[in-house]
Motif scaffolding. Sequence first.
Motif, PDB file in Angstrom:
ATOM      1  N   PHE A   9       4.138   0.041  17.250  1.00  0.00           N
ATOM      2  CA  PHE A   9       2.841  -0.611  17.259  1.00  0.00           C
ATOM      3  C   PHE A   9       2.580  -1.272  15.906  1.00  0.00           C
ATOM      4  O   PHE A   9       2.945  -0.739  14.860  1.00  0.00           O
ATOM      5  N   ASP A  10       1.926  -2.421  15.946  1.00  0.00           N
ATOM      6  CA  ASP A  10       1.499  -3.084  14.721  1.00  0.00           C
ATOM      7  C   ASP A  10       0.455  -2.183  14.061  1.00  0.00           C
ATOM      8  O   ASP A  10      -0.530  -1.810  14.700  1.00  0.00           O
ATOM      9  N   ASP A  12      -1.864  -2.772  12.004  1.00  0.00           N
ATOM     10  CA  ASP A  12      -3.185  -3.394  11.860  1.00  0.00           C
ATOM     11  C   ASP A  12      -3.920  -3.538  13.184  1.00  0.00           C
ATOM     12  O   ASP A  12      -5.134  -3.364  13.239  1.00  0.00           O
ATOM     13  N   THR A  13      -3.193  -3.853  14.247  1.00  0.00           N
ATOM     14  CA  THR A  13      -3.839  -4.119  15.539  1.00  0.00           C
ATOM     15  C   THR A  13      -3.691  -2.992  16.543  1.00  0.00           C
ATOM     16  O   THR A  13      -4.480  -2.868  17.463  1.00  0.00           O
ATOM     17  N   GLY A  14      -2.647  -2.187  16.409  1.00  0.00           N
ATOM     18  CA  GLY A  14      -2.376  -1.140  17.381  1.00  0.00           C
ATOM     19  C   GLY A  14      -1.636  -1.629  18.606  1.00  0.00           C
ATOM     20  O   GLY A  14      -1.381  -0.858  19.530  1.00  0.00           O
ATOM     21  N   TYR A  15      -1.256  -2.906  18.618  1.00  0.00           N
ATOM     22  CA  TYR A  15      -0.549  -3.478  19.765  1.00  0.00           C
ATOM     23  C   TYR A  15       0.937  -3.610  19.476  1.00  0.00           C
ATOM     24  O   TYR A  15       1.375  -3.629  18.324  1.00  0.00           O
ATOM     25  N   GLU A  18       4.360  -9.234  20.009  1.00  0.00           N
ATOM     26  CA  GLU A  18       4.215 -10.185  21.104  1.00  0.00           C
ATOM     27  C   GLU A  18       5.520 -10.293  21.883  1.00  0.00           C
ATOM     28  O   GLU A  18       6.603 -10.253  21.311  1.00  0.00           O
ATOM     29  N   SER A  65      -4.755  -2.116  26.957  1.00  0.00           N
ATOM     30  CA  SER A  65      -4.832  -1.015  25.993  1.00  0.00           C
ATOM     31  C   SER A  65      -3.888   0.132  26.327  1.00  0.00           C
ATOM     32  O   SER A  65      -3.543   0.918  25.449  1.00  0.00           O
ATOM     33  N   SER A  68      -0.874   0.128  24.122  1.00  0.00           N
ATOM     34  CA  SER A  68      -1.275   0.013  22.726  1.00  0.00           C
ATOM     35  C   SER A  68      -1.362   1.413  22.127  1.00  0.00           C
ATOM     36  O   SER A  68      -1.120   2.399  22.805  1.00  0.00           O
ATOM     37  N   LYS A  70      -4.066   2.816  21.277  1.00  0.00           N
ATOM     38  CA  LYS A  70      -5.390   3.366  21.585  1.00  0.00           C
ATOM     39  C   LYS A  70      -5.235   4.706  22.305  1.00  0.00           C
ATOM     40  O   LYS A  70      -4.599   4.799  23.349  1.00  0.00           O
TER      41      LYS A  70
END
Length: 90
Positions: A9-10, A12-15, A18, A65, A68, A70
């Motif tokens: 996961f990134d 900074d973003t949690g995703y 791409e 999400s 991600s 989350k």
Amino acid sequence: MLCCVELKFDPDTGYLPEGVHPMEWEPFVARFTWNNRRRFLVRGLHRALSNLRSAGCAAAIVDGSFVSAKDESGDYDLAFDPVGVNGGLV
């Protein structure tokens, strides 16, 4: 077997990065079900994917999400390729 690299996961973003990240079911479950809420959601996802497969679906994408970092994902987003799918069985 699909998915030969660890998905990170990134921070900074949690995703995820791409792109499309093909995975077999077992590694997918191991990667994305680290708590009770996610285990609950993946049971419904499994039922949905099983129904789609029985109807002739050859490809599906899980997004949102759930894929991600989350912790308390509210749901999962699912898209599938309708080519060859018997809509009467979905």
